[in-house]
Write a protein that holds these residues in place. Structure first.
Motif, short mmCIF file in Angstrom:
data_model
loop_
_atom_site.label_atom_id
_atom_site.label_comp_id
_atom_site.label_asym_id
_atom_site.label_seq_id
_atom_site.Cartn_x
_atom_site.Cartn_y
_atom_site.Cartn_z
N LYS A 125 -3.85 2.80 0.65
CA LYS A 125 -4.45 2.29 -0.59
C LYS A 125 -3.43 1.45 -1.35
O LYS A 125 -2.23 1.69 -1.27
N SER A 126 -3.92 0.46 -2.09
CA SER A 126 -3.04 -0.34 -2.94
C SER A 126 -2.21 0.55 -3.85
O SER A 126 -2.72 1.55 -4.38
N ALA A 128 -3.88 1.14 -7.15
CA ALA A 128 -5.16 1.87 -7.24
C ALA A 128 -5.05 3.10 -8.13
O ALA A 128 -4.19 3.97 -7.92
N SER A 145 -1.23 6.22 2.39
CA SER A 145 -2.62 6.42 2.80
C SER A 145 -3.34 5.09 3.03
O SER A 145 -4.51 5.08 3.40
N GLY A 191 -8.19 -1.92 -7.69
CA GLY A 191 -8.38 -0.59 -8.25
C GLY A 191 -7.40 -0.22 -9.35
O GLY A 191 -7.40 0.91 -9.83
N THR A 231 0.83 -1.20 0.00
CA THR A 231 0.00 0.00 0.00
C THR A 231 0.87 1.26 0.00
O THR A 231 2.07 1.21 0.31
N ASP A 232 0.25 2.37 -0.35
CA ASP A 232 0.94 3.65 -0.22
C ASP A 232 0.74 4.17 1.21
O ASP A 232 0.17 3.49 2.05
#
Length: 225
Positions: free
Chosen positions: A146-147, A150, A144, A183, A141-142
């Motif tokens: 999120k993948s 994404a 934040s 995503g 993930t980043d």
């Protein structure tokens, strides 16, 4: 100072059906030919030395046996490959995941690998993978949460290619489906087995064995900027 690249290999040697597997010969060899003349290349895998090579890939790409597997420098790198837990990301400018069905089985769920790739990505370093190699990034993930796929264009081994090699039952997930579910904007070549490389910032992905040389060229260009 010479830039350094970490090639990451799978340590998995069996698929879900018990078929032998490992890393795919040309997907290490072809990028290596492109990059080794310009950069320092180190090898690593979850279990360290002598990651297993897919025997089918040796039979299918005999030209790479003499140039890569029988190269004394490569043999030394394979026999002394670091464990992922021993890698310090600060020592490298890029990480590259070699394909083969193995990464879907071990690297995709390996917490050490996921943390390592996260550190490379978060530092803005180049993160690259070919064929099934992007499976190593599905848990990353980043900042934040999120993948890293994404909202980005991404490629990897396609569903139709997996069906054509009759390996759907050998892996826990299909990479194309997984990228989309996270995503990612999955992209592929116009025809199965055609070369396809996608660049999305510091993330570079390649679709299949035919993409191994082109992704090496893309990594070279990115690191020479």
């Amino acid at each position: 100072m010479t830039k350094r690249i970490l090639f990451v290999f799978t340590s998995a040697n069996q698929t879900l059906t018990g078929a032998s597997t490992g890393w795919y010969l040309p997907e290490a060899a072809h990028p290596y030919y492109v990059l080794a003349p310009h950069f320092t290349v180190d090898f690593a895998s979850p279990a360290g030395p002598n990651p297993p090579v897919d025997e089918y890939s040796i039979q299918t790409f005999p030209d790479d046996v003499g140039k890569f597997l029988e190269n004394s420098e490569v043999q030394k790198k394979l026999s002394t490959a670091k464990k992922l837990s021993e890698v310090n990301p600060d020592n490298y400018d890029a990480i590259f995941y070699v394909g083969g069905h193995g990464p879907v089985l071990d690297l995709a769920v390996d917490p050490v690998n996921i943390q390592l790739a996260f550190k490379f990505y978060r530092a803005g370093k180049l993160v690259a993978a070919v064929c099934h190699g992007p499976a190593a990034l599905v848990g990353v993930t980043d900042e934040s949460g999120k993948s890293i796929f994404a909202g980005k264009p991404v490629t990897g081994f396609s569903n139709v290619e997996e069906e054509q090699v009759n390996k759907v039952k050998d892996v826990p997930f299909l990479l194309e489906d997984k990228i989309s579910s996270l995503g990612g904007k999955y992209e592929k070549a116009a025809e199965p087995w055609g070369p396809k490389v996608v660049i999305a910032g510091n993330l570079i992905t390649g679709q299949n064995p035919a993409s191994a040389h082109p992704i090496g060229e893309a990594i070279l260009q990115a690191l020479q900027k």
